[in-house]
Design a protein around this motif. Structure first.
Motif, PDB file in Angstrom:
ATOM      1  N   ALA A   1       3.097   7.707   9.252  1.00  0.00           N
ATOM      2  CA  ALA A   1       3.031   6.360   8.676  1.00  0.00           C
ATOM      3  C   ALA A   1       4.132   5.463   9.229  1.00  0.00           C
ATOM      4  CB  ALA A   1       3.150   6.434   7.164  1.00  0.00           C
ATOM      5  N   VAL A   2       3.741   4.260   9.589  1.00  0.00           N
ATOM      6  CA  VAL A   2       4.671   3.196   9.947  1.00  0.00           C
ATOM      7  C   VAL A   2       4.502   2.142   8.860  1.00  0.00           C
ATOM      8  CG1 VAL A   2       5.252   1.416  11.632  1.00  0.00           C
ATOM      9  CG2 VAL A   2       4.444   3.655  12.407  1.00  0.00           C
ATOM     10  N   VAL A   3       5.533   1.966   8.026  1.00  0.00           N
ATOM     11  CA  VAL A   3       5.464   1.010   6.922  1.00  0.00           C
ATOM     12  C   VAL A   3       6.091  -0.297   7.399  1.00  0.00           C
ATOM     13  CG1 VAL A   3       6.149   0.554   4.546  1.00  0.00           C
ATOM     14  CG2 VAL A   3       5.595   2.888   5.251  1.00  0.00           C
ATOM     15  N   THR A   4       5.364  -1.403   7.210  1.00  0.00           N
ATOM     16  CA  THR A   4       5.785  -2.677   7.767  1.00  0.00           C
ATOM     17  C   THR A   4       5.547  -3.836   6.801  1.00  0.00           C
ATOM     18  OG1 THR A   4       5.428  -4.204   9.607  1.00  0.00           O
ATOM     19  CG2 THR A   4       3.539  -2.961   8.892  1.00  0.00           C
ATOM     20  N   LYS A   5       6.313  -4.892   6.976  1.00  0.00           N
ATOM     21  CA  LYS A   5       6.107  -6.129   6.218  1.00  0.00           C
ATOM     22  C   LYS A   5       4.958  -6.930   6.822  1.00  0.00           C
ATOM     23  CE  LYS A   5      11.038  -6.704   5.169  1.00  0.00           C
ATOM     24  NZ  LYS A   5      11.070  -6.476   3.758  1.00  0.00           N
ATOM     25  N   ARG A   6       4.573  -6.584   8.041  1.00  0.00           N
ATOM     26  CA  ARG A   6       3.564  -7.337   8.797  1.00  0.00           C
ATOM     27  C   ARG A   6       2.187  -7.351   8.132  1.00  0.00           C
ATOM     28  NH1 ARG A   6       1.398  -6.941  14.437  1.00  0.00           N
ATOM     29  NH2 ARG A   6       0.847  -4.828  13.908  1.00  0.00           N
TER      30      ARG A   6
ATOM     31  N   LEU B   1       0.838  -1.200   0.000  1.00  0.00           N
ATOM     32  CA  LEU B   1       0.000   0.000   0.000  1.00  0.00           C
ATOM     33  C   LEU B   1       0.874   1.252   0.000  1.00  0.00           C
ATOM     34  CD1 LEU B   1      -2.703   1.468   0.123  1.00  0.00           C
ATOM     35  CD2 LEU B   1      -2.676   1.155   2.609  1.00  0.00           C
ATOM     36  N   ALA B   2       1.929   1.250   0.793  1.00  0.00           N
ATOM     37  CA  ALA B   2       2.836   2.401   0.858  1.00  0.00           C
ATOM     38  C   ALA B   2       3.424   2.692  -0.521  1.00  0.00           C
ATOM     39  CB  ALA B   2       3.942   2.148   1.866  1.00  0.00           C
ATOM     40  N   SER B   3       3.852   1.663  -1.211  1.00  0.00           N
ATOM     41  CA  SER B   3       4.414   1.819  -2.547  1.00  0.00           C
ATOM     42  C   SER B   3       3.367   2.333  -3.530  1.00  0.00           C
ATOM     43  CB  SER B   3       4.970   0.478  -3.021  1.00  0.00           C
ATOM     44  OG  SER B   3       5.403   0.556  -4.341  1.00  0.00           O
TER      45      SER B   3
ATOM     46  N   ILE C   1       0.763   4.224  -2.992  1.00  0.00           N
ATOM     47  CA  ILE C   1       0.356   5.628  -2.830  1.00  0.00           C
ATOM     48  C   ILE C   1       1.534   6.572  -2.533  1.00  0.00           C
ATOM     49  CG2 ILE C   1      -2.037   5.156  -2.231  1.00  0.00           C
ATOM     50  CD1 ILE C   1      -1.404   5.292   0.656  1.00  0.00           C
ATOM     51  N   GLY C   2       2.766   6.056  -2.671  1.00  0.00           N
ATOM     52  CA  GLY C   2       3.945   6.911  -2.558  1.00  0.00           C
ATOM     53  C   GLY C   2       4.282   7.371  -1.150  1.00  0.00           C
ATOM     54  N   ILE C   3       4.130   6.481  -0.185  1.00  0.00           N
ATOM     55  CA  ILE C   3       4.408   6.823   1.213  1.00  0.00           C
ATOM     56  C   ILE C   3       5.631   6.059   1.686  1.00  0.00           C
ATOM     57  CG2 ILE C   3       3.544   6.601   3.585  1.00  0.00           C
ATOM     58  CD1 ILE C   3       0.732   7.016   2.458  1.00  0.00           C
ATOM     59  N   VAL C   4       6.492   6.729   2.454  1.00  0.00           N
ATOM     60  CA  VAL C   4       7.615   6.065   3.112  1.00  0.00           C
ATOM     61  C   VAL C   4       7.441   6.237   4.619  1.00  0.00           C
ATOM     62  CG1 VAL C   4       9.224   6.352   1.182  1.00  0.00           C
ATOM     63  CG2 VAL C   4       9.113   8.098   2.958  1.00  0.00           C
ATOM     64  N   ALA C   5       8.102   5.397   5.374  1.00  0.00           N
ATOM     65  CA  ALA C   5       8.018   5.466   6.835  1.00  0.00           C
ATOM     66  C   ALA C   5       8.363   6.874   7.312  1.00  0.00           C
ATOM     67  CB  ALA C   5       8.958   4.442   7.460  1.00  0.00           C
ATOM     68  N   GLY C   6       7.522   7.400   8.185  1.00  0.00           N
ATOM     69  CA  GLY C   6       7.744   8.731   8.738  1.00  0.00           C
ATOM     70  C   GLY C   6       6.955   9.828   8.047  1.00  0.00           C
ATOM     71  N   ASP C   7       6.389   9.542   6.868  1.00  0.00           N
ATOM     72  CA  ASP C   7       5.543  10.533   6.184  1.00  0.00           C
ATOM     73  C   ASP C   7       4.266  10.766   6.980  1.00  0.00           C
ATOM     74  OD1 ASP C   7       7.214  10.913   4.020  1.00  0.00           O
ATOM     75  OD2 ASP C   7       6.053   9.641   2.649  1.00  0.00           O
ATOM     76  N   TRP C   8       3.747  11.974   6.901  1.00  0.00           N
ATOM     77  CA  TRP C   8       2.440  12.266   7.485  1.00  0.00           C
ATOM     78  C   TRP C   8       1.367  11.837   6.505  1.00  0.00           C
ATOM     79  CZ3 TRP C   8       0.827  13.779  12.204  1.00  0.00           C
ATOM     80  CH2 TRP C   8       1.811  14.183  13.099  1.00  0.00           C
ATOM     81  N   VAL C   9       0.322  11.196   7.027  1.00  0.00           N
ATOM     82  CA  VAL C   9      -0.800  10.754   6.200  1.00  0.00           C
ATOM     83  C   VAL C   9      -2.110  11.245   6.792  1.00  0.00           C
ATOM     84  CG1 VAL C   9       0.356   8.685   5.308  1.00  0.00           C
ATOM     85  CG2 VAL C   9      -0.954   8.534   7.422  1.00  0.00           C
TER      86      VAL C   9
END
Length: 95
Positions: A31-36, A6-8, A10-18
């Motif tokens: 945003a916390v991007v995870t493999k989980r 989902l992050a990929s 919509i162009g979000i990386v960990a630490g971005d504000w959403v």
């Protein structure tokens, strides 16, 4: 918390504000991007999960726009006086 797919998408990386919004309201979060969290296939459609801690607090203690309760549907169990929802639909946008 969102999955890498989902992050990929919509162009979000960990630490971005959403901005996470539902029909009831919206919140802003980091945003916390995870493999989980991995997407599911429902029929021929890919569906993503978003994890947000559910909490409550006294009026005036927390900043407006940051409590997940602003997103949840207003549905309660009449017998137990607790929320009846377990999941609901939201939209995630990069701020």
């Amino acid at each position: 918390e969102i999955g890498e797919a989902l992050a990929s998408e919509i162009g979000i990386v960990a630490g971005d504000w959403v901005k996470v919004s539902s029909k009831r309201g919206f919140i802003k979060a980091v945003a916390v991007v995870t493999k989980r969290l991995r997407p599911m296939m429902i029929g021929d459609r890919q569906v993503h999960h978003v994890g947000i801690p559910l909490h409550w607090g006294f009026t005036g203690v927390a900043k407006k726009g940051y409590l997940v309760n602003a997103l949840t549907p207003f549905v309660g169990d009449a017998n137990t006086q607790t929320p009846e929802y377990k999941s609901f639909t939201v939209r995630v946008d990069k701020v």
